[in-house]
Motif scaffolding. Structure first.
Motif, PDB file in Angstrom:
ATOM      1  N   SER A 104       0.825  -1.206   0.000  1.00  0.00           N
ATOM      2  CA  SER A 104       0.000   0.000   0.000  1.00  0.00           C
ATOM      3  C   SER A 104       0.864   1.263   0.000  1.00  0.00           C
ATOM      4  O   SER A 104       0.602   2.198  -0.768  1.00  0.00           O
ATOM      5  CB  SER A 104      -0.919  -0.010   1.228  1.00  0.00           C
ATOM      6  OG  SER A 104      -1.636   1.181   1.312  1.00  0.00           O
ATOM      7  N   GLN A 105       1.902   1.278   0.834  1.00  0.00           N
ATOM      8  CA  GLN A 105       2.790   2.442   0.874  1.00  0.00           C
ATOM      9  C   GLN A 105       3.459   2.655  -0.479  1.00  0.00           C
ATOM     10  O   GLN A 105       3.571   3.785  -0.959  1.00  0.00           O
ATOM     11  CB  GLN A 105       3.855   2.257   1.956  1.00  0.00           C
ATOM     12  CG  GLN A 105       3.320   2.389   3.359  1.00  0.00           C
ATOM     13  CD  GLN A 105       4.361   2.052   4.417  1.00  0.00           C
ATOM     14  OE1 GLN A 105       5.340   1.359   4.148  1.00  0.00           O
ATOM     15  NE2 GLN A 105       4.130   2.516   5.629  1.00  0.00           N
ATOM     16  N   ARG A 106       3.901   1.563  -1.098  1.00  0.00           N
ATOM     17  CA  ARG A 106       4.573   1.663  -2.397  1.00  0.00           C
ATOM     18  C   ARG A 106       3.615   2.209  -3.455  1.00  0.00           C
ATOM     19  O   ARG A 106       3.984   3.068  -4.259  1.00  0.00           O
ATOM     20  CB  ARG A 106       5.119   0.291  -2.791  1.00  0.00           C
ATOM     21  CG  ARG A 106       5.751   0.196  -4.151  1.00  0.00           C
ATOM     22  CD  ARG A 106       7.110   0.909  -4.191  1.00  0.00           C
ATOM     23  NE  ARG A 106       7.774   0.636  -5.427  1.00  0.00           N
ATOM     24  CZ  ARG A 106       8.826  -0.152  -5.551  1.00  0.00           C
ATOM     25  NH1 ARG A 106       9.349  -0.727  -4.501  1.00  0.00           N
ATOM     26  NH2 ARG A 106       9.375  -0.359  -6.726  1.00  0.00           N
ATOM     27  N   SER A 110       4.038   5.607  -5.516  1.00  0.00           N
ATOM     28  CA  SER A 110       4.115   5.541  -6.978  1.00  0.00           C
ATOM     29  C   SER A 110       3.097   6.473  -7.617  1.00  0.00           C
ATOM     30  O   SER A 110       3.416   7.197  -8.561  1.00  0.00           O
ATOM     31  CB  SER A 110       3.881   4.101  -7.456  1.00  0.00           C
ATOM     32  OG  SER A 110       4.909   3.263  -6.996  1.00  0.00           O
ATOM     33  N   ARG A 111       1.868   6.469  -7.104  1.00  0.00           N
ATOM     34  CA  ARG A 111       0.837   7.371  -7.641  1.00  0.00           C
ATOM     35  C   ARG A 111       1.235   8.827  -7.409  1.00  0.00           C
ATOM     36  O   ARG A 111       1.053   9.677  -8.276  1.00  0.00           O
ATOM     37  CB  ARG A 111      -0.521   7.070  -7.015  1.00  0.00           C
ATOM     38  CG  ARG A 111      -1.236   5.871  -7.638  1.00  0.00           C
ATOM     39  CD  ARG A 111      -2.690   5.782  -7.223  1.00  0.00           C
ATOM     40  NE  ARG A 111      -2.862   5.477  -5.808  1.00  0.00           N
ATOM     41  CZ  ARG A 111      -2.825   4.259  -5.280  1.00  0.00           C
ATOM     42  NH1 ARG A 111      -2.638   3.221  -6.062  1.00  0.00           N
ATOM     43  NH2 ARG A 111      -2.996   4.082  -3.994  1.00  0.00           N
ATOM     44  N   ALA A 112       1.782   9.110  -6.236  1.00  0.00           N
ATOM     45  CA  ALA A 112       2.186  10.483  -5.914  1.00  0.00           C
ATOM     46  C   ALA A 112       3.308  10.970  -6.825  1.00  0.00           C
ATOM     47  O   ALA A 112       3.424  12.168  -7.095  1.00  0.00           O
ATOM     48  CB  ALA A 112       2.626  10.574  -4.458  1.00  0.00           C
ATOM     49  N   SER A 113       4.115  10.035  -7.334  1.00  0.00           N
ATOM     50  CA  SER A 113       5.206  10.430  -8.235  1.00  0.00           C
ATOM     51  C   SER A 113       4.738  10.547  -9.683  1.00  0.00           C
ATOM     52  O   SER A 113       5.528  10.842 -10.566  1.00  0.00           O
ATOM     53  CB  SER A 113       6.359   9.421  -8.137  1.00  0.00           C
ATOM     54  OG  SER A 113       5.987   8.193  -8.747  1.00  0.00           O
ATOM     55  N   GLY A 114       3.432  10.291  -9.922  1.00  0.00           N
ATOM     56  CA  GLY A 114       2.884  10.467 -11.255  1.00  0.00           C
ATOM     57  C   GLY A 114       2.730   9.188 -12.060  1.00  0.00           C
ATOM     58  O   GLY A 114       2.374   9.242 -13.238  1.00  0.00           O
ATOM     59  N   MET A 115       2.969   8.032 -11.468  1.00  0.00           N
ATOM     60  CA  MET A 115       2.851   6.766 -12.190  1.00  0.00           C
ATOM     61  C   MET A 115       1.382   6.475 -12.500  1.00  0.00           C
ATOM     62  O   MET A 115       0.514   6.685 -11.654  1.00  0.00           O
ATOM     63  CB  MET A 115       3.453   5.638 -11.334  1.00  0.00           C
ATOM     64  CG  MET A 115       3.683   4.345 -12.089  1.00  0.00           C
ATOM     65  SD  MET A 115       4.416   3.054 -11.039  1.00  0.00           S
ATOM     66  CE  MET A 115       6.093   3.612 -10.905  1.00  0.00           C
ATOM     67  N   VAL A 122       1.469  -3.068 -11.970  1.00  0.00           N
ATOM     68  CA  VAL A 122       2.617  -3.917 -12.337  1.00  0.00           C
ATOM     69  C   VAL A 122       3.718  -3.784 -11.282  1.00  0.00           C
ATOM     70  O   VAL A 122       4.287  -4.778 -10.834  1.00  0.00           O
ATOM     71  CB  VAL A 122       3.153  -3.555 -13.744  1.00  0.00           C
ATOM     72  CG1 VAL A 122       4.481  -4.245 -14.022  1.00  0.00           C
ATOM     73  CG2 VAL A 122       2.127  -3.921 -14.811  1.00  0.00           C
ATOM     74  N   ASP A 123       3.992  -2.565 -10.866  1.00  0.00           N
ATOM     75  CA  ASP A 123       5.002  -2.324  -9.845  1.00  0.00           C
ATOM     76  C   ASP A 123       4.632  -3.039  -8.550  1.00  0.00           C
ATOM     77  O   ASP A 123       5.471  -3.680  -7.916  1.00  0.00           O
ATOM     78  CB  ASP A 123       5.146  -0.821  -9.602  1.00  0.00           C
ATOM     79  CG  ASP A 123       6.234  -0.498  -8.592  1.00  0.00           C
ATOM     80  OD1 ASP A 123       7.414  -0.771  -8.892  1.00  0.00           O
ATOM     81  OD2 ASP A 123       5.902   0.020  -7.512  1.00  0.00           O
ATOM     82  N   SER A 124       3.358  -2.967  -8.157  1.00  0.00           N
ATOM     83  CA  SER A 124       2.899  -3.639  -6.935  1.00  0.00           C
ATOM     84  C   SER A 124       3.034  -5.148  -7.062  1.00  0.00           C
ATOM     85  O   SER A 124       3.438  -5.821  -6.115  1.00  0.00           O
ATOM     86  CB  SER A 124       1.444  -3.271  -6.631  1.00  0.00           C
ATOM     87  OG  SER A 124       1.346  -1.914  -6.293  1.00  0.00           O
ATOM     88  N   ALA A 125       2.700  -5.678  -8.225  1.00  0.00           N
ATOM     89  CA  ALA A 125       2.817  -7.121  -8.434  1.00  0.00           C
ATOM     90  C   ALA A 125       4.284  -7.567  -8.378  1.00  0.00           C
ATOM     91  O   ALA A 125       4.601  -8.616  -7.810  1.00  0.00           O
ATOM     92  CB  ALA A 125       2.193  -7.520  -9.770  1.00  0.00           C
ATOM     93  N   MET A 126       5.172  -6.767  -8.948  1.00  0.00           N
ATOM     94  CA  MET A 126       6.603  -7.108  -8.900  1.00  0.00           C
ATOM     95  C   MET A 126       7.118  -7.055  -7.462  1.00  0.00           C
ATOM     96  O   MET A 126       7.846  -7.943  -7.026  1.00  0.00           O
ATOM     97  CB  MET A 126       7.408  -6.174  -9.802  1.00  0.00           C
ATOM     98  CG  MET A 126       7.180  -6.461 -11.282  1.00  0.00           C
ATOM     99  SD  MET A 126       8.073  -5.344 -12.377  1.00  0.00           S
ATOM    100  CE  MET A 126       9.749  -5.781 -12.036  1.00  0.00           C
TER     101      MET A 126
END
Length: 168
Positions: A104-106, A110-115, A122-126
């Motif tokens: 959740s933190q990640r 990630s959303r806050a950085s514009g992803m 995909v990032d969460s799954a990795m």
């Protein structure tokens, strides 16, 4: 702002004895916090309880634990193993697993950085794959060195695909 200093100062001024401790490996402590599990940390708390019980002026029948964040996991484990703990206070204690917290933190960062949403997923799954591999390697005793070669981006993509297929 130093909230724990403010809290301990307030409690001390109200007449409570307060023992604040460093994390493992910080300040004058031994050990490595990153290689510690909850039981290791609870054992540290039990050591602090033993210290308090041997300290003159401490009412051993009125010793309580206050745990914040990860301490909200640790304090109940320590208290469960010590019938002499008279009170338990949990501040911002996790209500979900550590893995869920990390994921959740990640995702929030990630959303806050514009992803965009797809890349966040995909990032969460990795990250979930990496955490599962690390957990399995620790539980089995193989360690990460138990794999014959380092995981590559292709391996991670395959594992992510497997996780997506399994979760559907």
């Amino acid at each position: 702002h130093r909230p724990f200093l403010v809290l301990s100062d307030h409690l001390t001024r109200a007449g409570y004895a307060v023992l604040r401790t460093d994390d493992r490996g910080a300040g004058g402590t031994n050990g490595q916090v990153l290689s510690s599990n909850i039981e290791d940390l609870a054992q540290d708390v039990r050591g602090a309880l033993d210290y308090l019980r041997s300290t003159p002026g401490i009412d051993v029948a009125r010793i309580g634990l206050l745990g914040h964040s990860e301490g909200g996991y640790v304090a109940p484990v320590a208290a469960a193993a010590d019938s002499g703990v008279a009170a338990l206070i949990l501040l911002a204690a996790p209500a979900v697993s550590g893995m869920e917290i990390l994921l959740s933190q990640r995702a929030v960062m990630s959303r806050a950085s514009g992803m965009d949403t797809m890349h966040v997923r995909v990032d969460s799954a990795m990250l979930a794959t990496i955490l599962v591999v690390a957990f399995v390697s620790l539980v089995t005793g193989l360690g990460l060195g138990g794999f014959t070669r380092p995981l590559t981006v292709v391996d991670s993509a395959v594992l992510v695909l497997l996780l997506i297929l399994v979760s559907v």
